[in-house]
Design a protein around this motif. Sequence first.
Motif, short mmCIF file in Angstrom:
data_model
loop_
_atom_site.label_atom_id
_atom_site.label_comp_id
_atom_site.label_asym_id
_atom_site.label_seq_id
_atom_site.Cartn_x
_atom_site.Cartn_y
_atom_site.Cartn_z
N ARG A 110 0.83 -1.20 0.00
CA ARG A 110 0.00 0.00 0.00
C ARG A 110 0.87 1.26 0.00
O ARG A 110 2.02 1.22 0.43
CB ARG A 110 -0.89 0.03 1.25
CG ARG A 110 -1.78 -1.19 1.45
CD ARG A 110 -2.93 -1.21 0.50
NE ARG A 110 -3.89 -2.26 0.84
CZ ARG A 110 -4.88 -2.64 0.04
NH1 ARG A 110 -5.06 -2.05 -1.13
NH2 ARG A 110 -5.70 -3.62 0.42
N GLY A 111 0.29 2.37 -0.48
CA GLY A 111 0.95 3.66 -0.36
C GLY A 111 1.25 4.36 -1.66
O GLY A 111 1.56 5.55 -1.66
N HIS A 112 1.16 3.64 -2.81
CA HIS A 112 1.44 4.24 -4.11
C HIS A 112 0.86 3.33 -5.20
O HIS A 112 0.89 2.10 -5.05
CB HIS A 112 2.95 4.42 -4.32
CG HIS A 112 3.30 5.26 -5.51
ND1 HIS A 112 3.34 4.75 -6.79
CD2 HIS A 112 3.62 6.58 -5.61
CE1 HIS A 112 3.68 5.72 -7.63
NE2 HIS A 112 3.85 6.84 -6.93
N PRO A 113 0.34 3.90 -6.29
CA PRO A 113 -0.22 3.06 -7.37
C PRO A 113 0.76 2.01 -7.89
O PRO A 113 0.35 0.89 -8.22
CB PRO A 113 -0.58 4.08 -8.46
CG PRO A 113 -0.87 5.34 -7.71
CD PRO A 113 0.11 5.34 -6.56
N LEU A 114 2.06 2.34 -7.97
CA LEU A 114 3.03 1.37 -8.45
C LEU A 114 3.15 0.20 -7.48
O LEU A 114 3.17 -0.97 -7.88
CB LEU A 114 4.39 2.03 -8.65
CG LEU A 114 5.54 1.09 -9.07
CD1 LEU A 114 5.19 0.36 -10.37
CD2 LEU A 114 6.84 1.86 -9.21
N LEU A 115 3.20 0.50 -6.19
CA LEU A 115 3.31 -0.56 -5.19
C LEU A 115 2.08 -1.47 -5.23
O LEU A 115 2.20 -2.69 -5.10
CB LEU A 115 3.46 0.04 -3.80
CG LEU A 115 4.74 0.83 -3.53
CD1 LEU A 115 4.71 1.41 -2.13
CD2 LEU A 115 5.97 -0.02 -3.74
#
Length: 286
Positions: free
Chosen positions: A52-57
Amino acid sequence: MLVPAAKAQDSFFPIWGDEAEKLGYTLPKPYGLSISYMDMSNPITVDSIVLRGHPLLEAIDVDANKAHFTGSNITVRGDVWIFPFMNVYGILGYTKGESKAKINSVSCDQAKFSKWNLGCAVVNAVGSRLPESAEFNLKMDGGTYGIGTTLAGGVGDWFALLDMNYTYTSISAIDGDIRTFVAAPRIGHRWQYDSGRELRVFVGAMYQSIDQYLSGDLASLGLPSVVNAVVDKLAPDASFEVSQHSNQKWNGTLGAQYAFNRDWDVLVEAGFGDRKSMFVALGRRF
């Protein structure tokens, strides 16, 4: 645990105790307090790893479905024989453990982006060529509490029992919990000696269902450096969510209990099979 050869002390518990004695049964003292230590090793299945925490992640898939859990706990247990055949107890203790899973690959789903993403391409380029040592490592510890019951009976010097309990461990280092249900049938034989001494030897099986739900700071997960490098640049506060469960629910057990007298006893039990354990307890009855 079971049936020491002596009269039960005067007490409201166990209910129907007088009737049981009139039928020729011998009963243990009604109240008990024990301290125990258990060491365990168990293969587990990782159901999901979510970043979680960024679209890439959130587009990254970590393939690491098999893990191995090792741990130990120390508990204090208070119990009472409600009926001659039924004991109920409460558990309070501390559990610590470690879960290690080999990471087979790390990949990124380009379809989750409206256009080609460089970061996703980098993850795909290196994620399939990870070193053999690549793994994620979860260290956990926390307070454990639970409830349980034991149903017991016997004929002559032979006895049988079924122990069941449910425990909940709240993890302190990372957010999450461990929920465990145990059911353990056993059969055994006892030998009685002078001064209230008694030896009981038993064999049995143990059903154990463990579900772990864990989340926390992604940096503590121990992912490969290529993933950590991406995380540091994109989302230093990134988090993870891991769900895993025990995949070997049954194992065999062998144990013995020695009563020094009506007041004190020691219990040793070993678990064998894919899941291994060693359990030692010192008990006092009142």
